[in-house]
Design a protein around this motif. Sequence first.
Motif, PDB file in Angstrom:
ATOM      1  N   ASP A  39       0.828  -1.212   0.000  1.00 54.35           N
ATOM      2  CA  ASP A  39       0.000   0.000   0.000  1.00 54.35           C
ATOM      3  C   ASP A  39       0.863   1.263   0.000  1.00 54.35           C
ATOM      4  O   ASP A  39       0.513   2.282   0.619  1.00 54.35           O
ATOM      5  N   GLU A  40       1.961   1.219  -0.728  1.00 58.27           N
ATOM      6  CA  GLU A  40       2.848   2.375  -0.839  1.00 58.27           C
ATOM      7  C   GLU A  40       2.901   2.869  -2.280  1.00 58.27           C
ATOM      8  O   GLU A  40       2.818   2.074  -3.233  1.00 58.27           O
ATOM      9  N   ILE A  41       3.048   4.175  -2.444  1.00 59.04           N
ATOM     10  CA  ILE A  41       3.183   4.776  -3.762  1.00 59.04           C
ATOM     11  C   ILE A  41       4.575   4.458  -4.319  1.00 59.04           C
ATOM     12  O   ILE A  41       5.588   4.687  -3.653  1.00 59.04           O
ATOM     13  N   VAL A  42       4.605   3.933  -5.552  1.00 61.15           N
ATOM     14  CA  VAL A  42       5.882   3.561  -6.159  1.00 61.15           C
ATOM     15  C   VAL A  42       6.223   4.411  -7.377  1.00 61.15           C
ATOM     16  O   VAL A  42       7.360   4.391  -7.849  1.00 61.15           O
ATOM     17  N   ASP A  43       5.248   5.165  -7.901  1.00 59.27           N
ATOM     18  CA  ASP A  43       5.515   6.034  -9.046  1.00 59.27           C
ATOM     19  C   ASP A  43       4.344   6.994  -9.202  1.00 59.27           C
ATOM     20  O   ASP A  43       3.288   6.818  -8.564  1.00 59.27           O
ATOM     21  N   GLU A  44       4.519   8.007 -10.053  1.00 56.52           N
ATOM     22  CA  GLU A  44       3.451   8.979 -10.274  1.00 56.52           C
ATOM     23  C   GLU A  44       3.687   9.697 -11.597  1.00 56.52           C
ATOM     24  O   GLU A  44       4.762   9.640 -12.189  1.00 56.52           O
ATOM     25  N   VAL A  45       2.633  10.397 -12.060  1.00 55.87           N
ATOM     26  CA  VAL A  45       2.716  11.177 -13.282  1.00 55.87           C
ATOM     27  C   VAL A  45       1.721  12.331 -13.186  1.00 55.87           C
ATOM     28  O   VAL A  45       0.678  12.214 -12.534  1.00 55.87           O
ATOM     29  N   SER A  46       2.058  13.446 -13.849  1.00 57.38           N
ATOM     30  CA  SER A  46       1.133  14.581 -13.982  1.00 57.38           C
ATOM     31  C   SER A  46       0.655  14.606 -15.433  1.00 57.38           C
ATOM     32  O   SER A  46       1.372  15.109 -16.312  1.00 57.38           O
ATOM     33  N   PRO A  47      -0.529  14.062 -15.720  1.00 55.70           N
ATOM     34  CA  PRO A  47      -0.969  13.913 -17.113  1.00 55.70           C
ATOM     35  C   PRO A  47      -1.572  15.170 -17.720  1.00 55.70           C
ATOM     36  O   PRO A  47      -1.662  15.296 -18.943  1.00 55.70           O
ATOM     37  N   GLY A  48      -2.036  16.113 -16.855  1.00 59.02           N
ATOM     38  CA  GLY A  48      -2.698  17.319 -17.331  1.00 59.02           C
ATOM     39  C   GLY A  48      -3.390  18.005 -16.183  1.00 59.02           C
ATOM     40  O   GLY A  48      -3.206  17.642 -15.008  1.00 59.02           O
ATOM     41  N   LEU A  49      -4.222  19.001 -16.507  1.00 58.39           N
ATOM     42  CA  LEU A  49      -4.899  19.773 -15.468  1.00 58.39           C
ATOM     43  C   LEU A  49      -6.189  19.098 -15.027  1.00 58.39           C
ATOM     44  O   LEU A  49      -7.096  18.874 -15.833  1.00 58.39           O
ATOM     45  N   GLU A  50      -6.261  18.785 -13.774  1.00 55.48           N
ATOM     46  CA  GLU A  50      -7.386  18.120 -13.116  1.00 55.48           C
ATOM     47  C   GLU A  50      -7.777  16.815 -13.791  1.00 55.48           C
ATOM     48  O   GLU A  50      -8.845  16.691 -14.393  1.00 55.48           O
ATOM     49  N   PRO A  51      -6.930  15.805 -13.693  1.00 55.46           N
ATOM     50  CA  PRO A  51      -7.292  14.483 -14.214  1.00 55.46           C
ATOM     51  C   PRO A  51      -8.448  13.901 -13.406  1.00 55.46           C
ATOM     52  O   PRO A  51      -8.450  13.967 -12.183  1.00 55.46           O
ATOM     53  N   ARG A  52      -9.402  13.353 -14.096  1.00 51.81           N
ATOM     54  CA  ARG A  52     -10.577  12.797 -13.410  1.00 51.81           C
ATOM     55  C   ARG A  52     -10.693  11.294 -13.674  1.00 51.81           C
ATOM     56  O   ARG A  52      -9.941  10.502 -13.117  1.00 51.81           O
ATOM     57  N   SER A  53     -11.608  10.891 -14.515  1.00 55.44           N
ATOM     58  CA  SER A  53     -11.792   9.447 -14.741  1.00 55.44           C
ATOM     59  C   SER A  53     -10.651   8.865 -15.566  1.00 55.44           C
ATOM     60  O   SER A  53     -10.063   9.547 -16.418  1.00 55.44           O
ATOM     61  N   VAL A  54     -10.362   7.585 -15.314  1.00 53.22           N
ATOM     62  CA  VAL A  54      -9.252   6.885 -15.951  1.00 53.22           C
ATOM     63  C   VAL A  54      -9.721   5.489 -16.347  1.00 53.22           C
ATOM     64  O   VAL A  54     -10.563   4.894 -15.682  1.00 53.22           O
ATOM     65  N   THR A  55      -9.167   4.965 -17.453  1.00 57.48           N
ATOM     66  CA  THR A  55      -9.421   3.580 -17.821  1.00 57.48           C
ATOM     67  C   THR A  55      -8.112   2.924 -18.240  1.00 57.48           C
ATOM     68  O   THR A  55      -7.180   3.593 -18.690  1.00 57.48           O
ATOM     69  N   LEU A  56      -8.033   1.618 -18.082  1.00 54.00           N
ATOM     70  CA  LEU A  56      -6.856   0.823 -18.442  1.00 54.00           C
ATOM     71  C   LEU A  56      -7.091   0.113 -19.771  1.00 54.00           C
ATOM     72  O   LEU A  56      -8.205  -0.344 -20.054  1.00 54.00           O
ATOM     73  N   SER A  57      -6.039  -0.007 -20.580  1.00 52.60           N
ATOM     74  CA  SER A  57      -6.132  -0.838 -21.781  1.00 52.60           C
ATOM     75  C   SER A  57      -6.241  -2.305 -21.358  1.00 52.60           C
ATOM     76  O   SER A  57      -5.798  -2.688 -20.268  1.00 52.60           O
ATOM     77  N   PRO A  58      -6.835  -3.155 -22.199  1.00 51.36           N
ATOM     78  CA  PRO A  58      -6.972  -4.565 -21.833  1.00 51.36           C
ATOM     79  C   PRO A  58      -5.639  -5.249 -21.527  1.00 51.36           C
ATOM     80  O   PRO A  58      -5.583  -6.139 -20.679  1.00 51.36           O
ATOM     81  N   ASP A  59      -4.561  -4.824 -22.209  1.00 47.80           N
ATOM     82  CA  ASP A  59      -3.264  -5.436 -21.926  1.00 47.80           C
ATOM     83  C   ASP A  59      -2.532  -4.760 -20.772  1.00 47.80           C
ATOM     84  O   ASP A  59      -1.400  -5.136 -20.434  1.00 47.80           O
ATOM     85  N   GLU A  60      -3.176  -3.752 -20.181  1.00 49.44           N
ATOM     86  CA  GLU A  60      -2.685  -3.043 -18.984  1.00 49.44           C
ATOM     87  C   GLU A  60      -1.358  -2.322 -19.200  1.00 49.44           C
ATOM     88  O   GLU A  60      -0.663  -1.982 -18.243  1.00 49.44           O
ATOM     89  N   THR A  61      -1.025  -2.046 -20.457  1.00 50.71           N
ATOM     90  CA  THR A  61       0.213  -1.307 -20.729  1.00 50.71           C
ATOM     91  C   THR A  61      -0.004   0.202 -20.784  1.00 50.71           C
ATOM     92  O   THR A  61       0.963   0.960 -20.798  1.00 50.71           O
ATOM     93  N   ALA A  62      -1.288   0.631 -20.812  1.00 52.04           N
ATOM     94  CA  ALA A  62      -1.567   2.063 -20.946  1.00 52.04           C
ATOM     95  C   ALA A  62      -2.764   2.471 -20.106  1.00 52.04           C
ATOM     96  O   ALA A  62      -3.720   1.705 -19.931  1.00 52.04           O
TER      97      ALA A  62
END
Length: 455
Positions: free
Chosen positions: A370-393
């Motif tokens: 339950d520890e943070i291992v990485d992070e990214v700033s994708p843009g201003l106020e990121p809200r909903s997110v989805t994963l690709s089926p192969d989980e690479t993106a």
Amino acid sequence: MRGRHRGAQPGEVRISQDPVHVRRRRAVLGGVLALLLAVVTGAGVWLTGAWRSGDDTTVASVGDISGGTGDGALADGAGPDGAATTSEGAEAASVTAEQTPEPDPVWQKEPVPNELPSDTTAMEPLDYLTGGMTPKSVMASNHGLAIANNMMYSHTSTVFDTTTREQVAVLDDEIDLAEFGVEGHPGISQGSPVEAVWTADGRYAYVSQYTMYGQNFGIQGFDACTRDSGVGPSFLYRFDAEEMAWDQVIKVGAVPKYLEITPDQTTILVSNWCDATISVVDVEKAEETKVIDVNESPRGIAIMPDSNTAYVVAMYAQSLFKVDIDAGTSELVMNTTLRPRHLNLTEDGSTLYMTVSSANTIYKIDTSTDEIVDEVSPGLEPRSVTLSPDETALYVVNYNEATVSKVRTSDMEVIDKVDVDADPIGIDYDPVTNTVWVACYNGSIYVFDDQSTPL
């Protein structure tokens, strides 16, 4: 020379009318007809034998020749069984028709595996959908449908065929609760569709109703509400993809927002925004069986493969909780930066992605610690997110930037970014078409192809 037959002129054929010659011609014609009859009869016997030896295709042709009615020339004495031959041919034609595969119903299509890893491709605009929508969210069934939920601004849920991208149903949120066995709210009640979760087989979608309008619902929901605001309970509506209609309602807490179903398909968790609780809904019983306290303004939910452990974010409490469904308890995992909103979990449960909108950040969390291992700033106020089926993106909508970012999960780097309309708010991946669907509050849905263009 009057009264005498004129002789044959060059190029003419003279036919003798002498009685002897007439009799001869009739005899020859009769022989030819007899020969033709024998040939036809023999063909009918051979075709019947072919059917009896299992040649369905041959007999299907016979049925076509006779018109399929039993009145054809072949049926009137095609063989020793007489008219039964036509009946047998019709049966064989039916068998042949049954062997032709029927197309899958629109809600029963199968996902198509990616040809290219999603972290190696660009998002290419494919379609721009409008018409009677103000979508808060869009969720793919993974079997050929997507449902966009239009809240109180349009009071509908719009269902799309993800292959044709055509609207196949528009569901009004007005219902008579008494027809579903719910008493105490006479007349027509109106909901406000927010989010949805599909069953694994793509048959049903459960849609949360932000608030209810009608008789005896108490104060209408609002985003700044608390447990003491007097906002009344709301409902989930269930959509049946086979019937293309609402077929069930389930009472939950005040201002239900996000919802998720356990991998074993037995339980739905619902985050009740005003109640600071999680409703535990028994799918088979179609009722709330338990309420679990968390903290102020719960929203995103992700459920582990064990179907008992869940992560929940409390947006205004800046907190991430872990929930034990069977025990009905929750524990604080970590305090976060401002406004954690959405959660995504890998299929094996090893990695959790948490969007913190006011920090403009997505955190990658190792669930074993339950520890943070990485992070990214994708843009201003990121809200909903989805994963690709192969989980690479990861694909994330940036609400205050009118963009969608694509993040490579291995190193949490933004690898693609595209512009959309103002206020992008919902997003999901359709594995049947390998497309990304983006809902914008202004009344549009973008569809992006994820496989045609390498980066």
